[in-house]
Scaffold this motif. Structure first.
Motif, PDB file in Angstrom:
ATOM      1  N   ASN A 225     -66.777 -60.377 -38.741  1.00 40.87           N
ATOM      2  CA  ASN A 225     -67.399 -59.859 -37.526  1.00 40.87           C
ATOM      3  C   ASN A 225     -67.593 -58.347 -37.570  1.00 40.87           C
ATOM      4  O   ASN A 225     -67.937 -57.729 -36.558  1.00 40.87           O
ATOM      5  CB  ASN A 225     -66.574 -60.269 -36.302  1.00 40.87           C
ATOM      6  N   GLY A 226     -67.344 -57.746 -38.731  1.00 36.51           N
ATOM      7  CA  GLY A 226     -67.598 -56.325 -38.920  1.00 36.51           C
ATOM      8  C   GLY A 226     -66.672 -55.416 -38.135  1.00 36.51           C
ATOM      9  O   GLY A 226     -67.055 -54.301 -37.779  1.00 36.51           O
ATOM     10  N   LEU A 227     -65.446 -55.861 -37.881  1.00 37.22           N
ATOM     11  CA  LEU A 227     -64.498 -55.066 -37.097  1.00 37.22           C
ATOM     12  C   LEU A 227     -63.411 -54.481 -37.984  1.00 37.22           C
ATOM     13  O   LEU A 227     -62.886 -55.157 -38.865  1.00 37.22           O
ATOM     14  CB  LEU A 227     -63.835 -55.931 -36.019  1.00 37.22           C
ATOM     15  N   SER A 228     -63.050 -53.242 -37.739  1.00 39.09           N
ATOM     16  CA  SER A 228     -61.890 -52.643 -38.404  1.00 39.09           C
ATOM     17  C   SER A 228     -60.646 -53.112 -37.635  1.00 39.09           C
ATOM     18  O   SER A 228     -60.750 -53.624 -36.511  1.00 39.09           O
ATOM     19  CB  SER A 228     -61.984 -51.119 -38.359  1.00 39.09           C
ATOM     20  N   GLN A 229     -59.478 -52.921 -38.224  1.00 40.50           N
ATOM     21  CA  GLN A 229     -58.240 -53.248 -37.504  1.00 40.50           C
ATOM     22  C   GLN A 229     -58.163 -52.422 -36.223  1.00 40.50           C
ATOM     23  O   GLN A 229     -57.783 -52.933 -35.171  1.00 40.50           O
ATOM     24  CB  GLN A 229     -57.008 -52.981 -38.387  1.00 40.50           C
ATOM     25  N   ARG A 230     -58.537 -51.158 -36.318  1.00 40.84           N
ATOM     26  CA  ARG A 230     -58.486 -50.257 -35.165  1.00 40.84           C
ATOM     27  C   ARG A 230     -59.399 -50.759 -34.039  1.00 40.84           C
ATOM     28  O   ARG A 230     -59.010 -50.785 -32.881  1.00 40.84           O
ATOM     29  CB  ARG A 230     -58.893 -48.847 -35.591  1.00 40.84           C
ATOM     30  N   GLU A 231     -60.646 -51.160 -34.385  1.00 40.47           N
ATOM     31  CA  GLU A 231     -61.596 -51.632 -33.373  1.00 40.47           C
ATOM     32  C   GLU A 231     -61.104 -52.928 -32.720  1.00 40.47           C
ATOM     33  O   GLU A 231     -61.186 -53.092 -31.506  1.00 40.47           O
ATOM     34  CB  GLU A 231     -62.982 -51.842 -33.982  1.00 40.47           C
ATOM     35  N   LEU A 232     -60.582 -53.853 -33.523  1.00 37.90           N
ATOM     36  CA  LEU A 232     -60.066 -55.103 -32.960  1.00 37.90           C
ATOM     37  C   LEU A 232     -58.891 -54.820 -32.034  1.00 37.90           C
ATOM     38  O   LEU A 232     -58.807 -55.392 -30.939  1.00 37.90           O
ATOM     39  CB  LEU A 232     -59.650 -56.089 -34.061  1.00 37.90           C
ATOM     40  N   ALA A 233     -57.984 -53.950 -32.464  1.00 34.31           N
ATOM     41  CA  ALA A 233     -56.826 -53.598 -31.630  1.00 34.31           C
ATOM     42  C   ALA A 233     -57.286 -53.010 -30.297  1.00 34.31           C
ATOM     43  O   ALA A 233     -56.773 -53.371 -29.230  1.00 34.31           O
ATOM     44  CB  ALA A 233     -55.921 -52.617 -32.370  1.00 34.31           C
ATOM     45  N   LYS A 234     -58.262 -52.120 -30.357  1.00 31.34           N
ATOM     46  CA  LYS A 234     -58.789 -51.489 -29.141  1.00 31.34           C
ATOM     47  C   LYS A 234     -59.393 -52.538 -28.208  1.00 31.34           C
ATOM     48  O   LYS A 234     -59.109 -52.559 -27.010  1.00 31.34           O
ATOM     49  CB  LYS A 234     -59.837 -50.446 -29.531  1.00 31.34           C
ATOM     50  N   ARG A 235     -60.219 -53.414 -28.756  1.00 31.51           N
ATOM     51  CA  ARG A 235     -60.861 -54.461 -27.950  1.00 31.51           C
ATOM     52  C   ARG A 235     -59.846 -55.431 -27.341  1.00 31.51           C
ATOM     53  O   ARG A 235     -60.038 -55.923 -26.235  1.00 31.51           O
ATOM     54  CB  ARG A 235     -61.844 -55.269 -28.801  1.00 31.51           C
ATOM     55  N   ALA A 236     -58.800 -55.741 -28.109  1.00 32.99           N
ATOM     56  CA  ALA A 236     -57.811 -56.724 -27.666  1.00 32.99           C
ATOM     57  C   ALA A 236     -56.720 -56.110 -26.784  1.00 32.99           C
ATOM     58  O   ALA A 236     -55.940 -56.834 -26.167  1.00 32.99           O
ATOM     59  CB  ALA A 236     -57.173 -57.402 -28.876  1.00 32.99           C
ATOM     60  N   GLY A 237     -56.630 -54.771 -26.774  1.00 35.93           N
ATOM     61  CA  GLY A 237     -55.600 -54.110 -25.983  1.00 35.93           C
ATOM     62  C   GLY A 237     -54.214 -54.221 -26.603  1.00 35.93           C
ATOM     63  O   GLY A 237     -53.211 -54.355 -25.906  1.00 35.93           O
ATOM     64  N   VAL A 238     -54.174 -54.166 -27.941  1.00 38.51           N
ATOM     65  CA  VAL A 238     -52.898 -54.194 -28.665  1.00 38.51           C
ATOM     66  C   VAL A 238     -52.872 -53.000 -29.626  1.00 38.51           C
ATOM     67  O   VAL A 238     -53.870 -52.296 -29.775  1.00 38.51           O
ATOM     68  CB  VAL A 238     -52.706 -55.523 -29.448  1.00 38.51           C
ATOM     69  N   THR A 239     -51.762 -52.802 -30.307  1.00 41.31           N
ATOM     70  CA  THR A 239     -51.652 -51.678 -31.239  1.00 41.31           C
ATOM     71  C   THR A 239     -52.236 -52.036 -32.601  1.00 41.31           C
ATOM     72  O   THR A 239     -52.283 -53.210 -32.973  1.00 41.31           O
ATOM     73  CB  THR A 239     -50.183 -51.255 -31.430  1.00 41.31           C
TER      74      THR A 239
END
Length: 189
Positions: A21-35
């Motif tokens: 889905n073209g997401l970095s770990q940082r972007e996924l964490a931000k979207r999901a509201g986790v670290t």
């Protein structure tokens, strides 16, 4: 720290989905509201998240738990195709593109035939070892099957049994013609 095989498989699957889905770990964490570290630890198989935690992380993609676990093997491979990742075969009448031609486990083929004005497939009939169905999407095509000759307009279609010889011709002097053909492919023996 020992990693369970289930935690490692779950982490590997999350990473595949995130990257697909073209997401970095940082972007996924931000979207999901986790670290970021939460995503990293799950992907490395260091932790096995609770159902609620995994659901929260998947919400950042977005993807449901059932979809995540239904396709846990990650073997879908390429599923979307465009002009740049479809094979294009130059032909005397124009060209042909094939969806998923490079997929080793494909069970079906979708072909797009493009005919330049007043061109045809040639004197030697085309023949496939598989049943085929086709639909004229643009232009007027003359189709010869045995002794039968039929002119097909956009929106008209045909069905050919395996090993039925045919010839296709674009009747227009000025416009291209296009046909979409679907074929089921038998598994290799």
């Amino acid at each position: 720290m020992a990693h369970s095989s289930q935690a490692v498989a779950l982490g590997r699957r999350l990473k595949e989905i995130r990257e697909a889905n073209g997401l970095s770990q940082r972007e996924l964490a931000k979207r999901a509201g986790v670290t970021n570290s939460s995503i990293s630890m799950i992907e490395q198989g260091q932790v096995s998240p609770s159902v609620q935690s995994l659901e929260k992380v998947l919400g950042g993609i977005p993807m449901s738990l059932s979809h995540f676990f239904a396709s846990v093997d990650g073997s879908a491979g390429d599923v979307f195709f465009n002009q740049h990742n479809m094979f294009k075969h130059e032909k005397p009448y124009g060209f042909m593109q094939v969806v998923g031609e490079n997929l080793p486990t494909r069970k079906a083929t979708l072909k797009h035939f493009y005919f330049d004005p007043q061109t045809d497939t040639g004197e030697t009939p085309l023949m496939s070892p598989f049943d085929q169905s086709g639909w004229v999407s643009q232009g007027d095509i003359q189709m010869t099957i045995g002794a039968q000759i039929k002119e097909l307009a956009p929106g008209e279609a045909f069905y050919l049994a395996a090993y039925t010889p045919c010839r296709l011709k674009n009747l227009s002097e000025f416009n291209s013609a296009q046909i979409i053909v679907a074929t089921e492919v038998s598994p290799a023996l």
